[in-house]
Design an enzyme around this catalytic site. Structure first.
Site, PDB file in Angstrom:
ATOM      1  N   PRO A  17     132.715 107.518  67.408  1.00 13.56           N
ATOM      2  CG  PRO A  17     133.751 105.709  67.022  1.00 13.56           C
ATOM      3  CD  PRO A  17     133.762 107.485  67.391  1.00 13.56           C
ATOM      4  CB  CYS A 101     135.987  98.819  72.610  1.00 16.42           C
ATOM      5  SG  CYS A 101     133.627  97.958  73.071  1.00 16.42           S
TER       6      CYS A 101
HETATM    7  C1  LIG Z   1     126.135 103.183  73.352  1.00 22.45           C
HETATM    8  C2  LIG Z   1     128.034 103.795  73.113  1.00 22.45           C
HETATM    9  C3  LIG Z   1     128.123 102.538  71.891  1.00 22.45           C
HETATM   10  C4  LIG Z   1     129.652 102.626  71.981  1.00 22.45           C
HETATM   11  N1  LIG Z   1     130.358 101.796  71.061  1.00 22.45           N
HETATM   12  C5  LIG Z   1     131.933 102.424  70.961  1.00 22.45           C
HETATM   13  C6  LIG Z   1     132.247 102.082  69.153  1.00 22.45           C
HETATM   14  O1  LIG Z   1     131.587 101.297  68.416  1.00 22.45           O
HETATM   15  N2  LIG Z   1     133.247 101.821  68.715  1.00 22.45           N
HETATM   16  C7  LIG Z   1     134.292 102.872  69.993  1.00 22.45           C
HETATM   17  O2  LIG Z   1     135.902 102.980  69.597  1.00 22.45           O
HETATM   18  N3  LIG Z   1     134.019 103.226  71.209  1.00 22.45           N
HETATM   19  C8  LIG Z   1     132.529 103.045  71.034  1.00 22.45           C
HETATM   20  N4  LIG Z   1     132.019 103.604  72.499  1.00 22.45           N
HETATM   21  C9  LIG Z   1     132.373 104.809  73.404  1.00 22.45           C
HETATM   22  C10 LIG Z   1     132.668 106.375  72.784  1.00 22.45           C
HETATM   23  O3  LIG Z   1     132.918 106.114  71.482  1.00 22.45           O
HETATM   24  C11 LIG Z   1     133.547 107.568  73.449  1.00 22.45           C
HETATM   25  O4  LIG Z   1     134.819 106.976  73.916  1.00 22.45           O
HETATM   26  C12 LIG Z   1     132.891 106.751  74.741  1.00 22.45           C
HETATM   27  O5  LIG Z   1     131.907 107.273  75.065  1.00 22.45           O
HETATM   28  C13 LIG Z   1     133.079 108.682  75.819  1.00 22.45           C
HETATM   29  O6  LIG Z   1     133.019 109.909  75.482  1.00 22.45           O
HETATM   30  P1  LIG Z   1     132.034 110.676  75.722  1.00 22.45           P
HETATM   31  O7  LIG Z   1     132.036 111.098  77.327  1.00 22.45           O
HETATM   32  O8  LIG Z   1     131.640 111.572  74.800  1.00 22.45           O
HETATM   33  O9  LIG Z   1     130.700 109.558  75.445  1.00 22.45           O
HETATM   34  C14 LIG Z   1     130.394 103.310  73.030  1.00 22.45           C
HETATM   35  C15 LIG Z   1     129.855 104.607  73.329  1.00 22.45           C
HETATM   36  C16 LIG Z   1     128.723 104.020  74.204  1.00 22.45           C
HETATM   37  C17 LIG Z   1     128.271 104.888  75.295  1.00 22.45           C
END
Ligand SMILES: Cc1cc2nc3c(=O)[nH]c(=O)nc-3n(C[C@H](O)[C@H](O)[C@H](O)COP(=O)(O)O)c2cc1C
Length: 329
Positions: A17, A101
């Protein structure tokens, strides 16, 4: 095969998400390109905030393949239970709770990963939410509150005890925000500690890395966030590698163009043309991020404010790439 309550999923790569990114058009696209599941953007548990246009759009699941996942965040057990119930009444098939978050407050209470330091409150929130609904409830966490206090294993056990059906773990603590590299040792320890499906999340940006993380941690699947921005086909690549199949080739510029155009049209339809064109700009930026002449193209396409103009600019850019593949090397 990952099973979440009554749902037997077809794959092992989930879309993470992301507020401002994983709207309905992007979720539909990622599901079409192989994501096993795609949670919506986080919704505050405070239902008083749901009547804005932004929240209404976040709660739209028209044409989304099931199971439909709604993520909620908040620090008050009763409010979370209520939010879960109301979303299930509105069609949610899985409720996901966000304790991952790093934002400190939602509705003036600790929420997201700030909750992780209060294990009793974590238990109260999970129990209240699970008992409020008859659909599966899943949880997203970080590895802990602080590098000195990685209590992810405790939280995972609490979650399993409360009836949580699957757990996604971002390999950073709250204090790490997005800095440093994700670590997977704590995720491996969490997988060892519980019997529910565990997904590894954080910095997984290629099929090879997905495979390495799955092999190193023993997790059931992976959750992909930023690496899906501009590369939604990463899901079919990861599905292939995890299933022991050959990873499909990158889409050619012309195939990428077709995917992008259908994404842009979906954005115009969902948000209306004016907002759709604006929101499409960041996706276009991601789609051309690692391609030739990206910066010049991005600068010119940012000036375009009609849907036809935006589609034509994208078409020309990708047609040029298709014609001179040497440039892309
Ligand atoms: C722009 C953005 C918005 C995010 N919004 C949420 C969110 O609404 N809920 C959530 O659980 N994590 C949120 N995250 C965290 C991501 O779900 C994820 O845990 C984090 O980006 C690490 O994974 P990645 O390295 O694959 O990006 C957000 C991350 C980004 C970059």
């Amino acid at each position: 095969m990952i099973t979440i309550g009554p749902y037997r999923l077809t794959g092992r790569a989930f879309l993470a998400p992301m507020a401002g990114v994983t709207d309905l058009p992007f979720r539909r696209l990622c599901r079409k390109l192989g994501a096993a599941l795609a949670a919506g953007e986080m919704l505050s548990a405070d239902a008083r905030l749901w009547e804005t246009r932004k929240s209404r759009l976040r709660r739209d699941h028209t044409g989304e393949p099931g199971p439909r996942v709604v993520q909620i965040a908040g620090g008050d057990p009763q409010m979370m239970a209520d939010a879960a119930r109301r979303n299930v009444d509105a069609g949610a098939e899985i409720i996901d709770i966000n304790m991952g978050c790093p934002a400190k407050k939602v509705c003036n209470k600790d929420a997201g990963s700030a909750l992780l330091r209060d294990e009793a409150l974590v238990a109260a929130i999970l129990e209240a939410t699970v008992s409020a609904v008859d659909v599966p409830v899943t949880l997203k966490i970080r590895t802990g509150w602080h590098p000195e206090s990685r209590n992810g294993v405790n939280v995972a056990r609490i979650a399993e005890g409360a009836g949580i059906r699957a757990l996604a773990v971002h390999g950073r603590t709250r204090a790490c925000r997005f800095e440093g590299e994700a670590e997977y040792e704590t995720i491996a320890a969490i997988k060892q500690a519980v019997g529910i499906p565990v997904l590894a999340n954080g910095d997984i940006d290629s099929p090879a890395k997905a495979l390495r993380v799955v092999q190193a941690t023993g997790v059931d699947g992976v959750m992909i966030g930023r690496a899906a921005q501009g590369r939604p086909w990463i899901f079919r690549e990861i599905e292939a590698v995890l299933a022991g199949r050959t990873v499909p080739d990158e889409p050619s510029p012309s195939d990428a163009h077709d995917i992008i155009c259908s994404h842009l049209r979906d954005l115009y339809g969902f948000y209306g043309v004016e907002a759709g064109v604006r929101i499409a700009r960041k996706h276009i930026g991601w789609y051309c991020r690692e391609r030739p002449h990206a910066q010049a193209f991005r600068q010119s396409v940012m000036q375009v404010d009609s849907a036809e103009g935006q589609l034509a600019a994208v078409r020309e850019y990708f047609a040029a790439l298709e014609q001179s593949p040497a440039e892309a090397a």
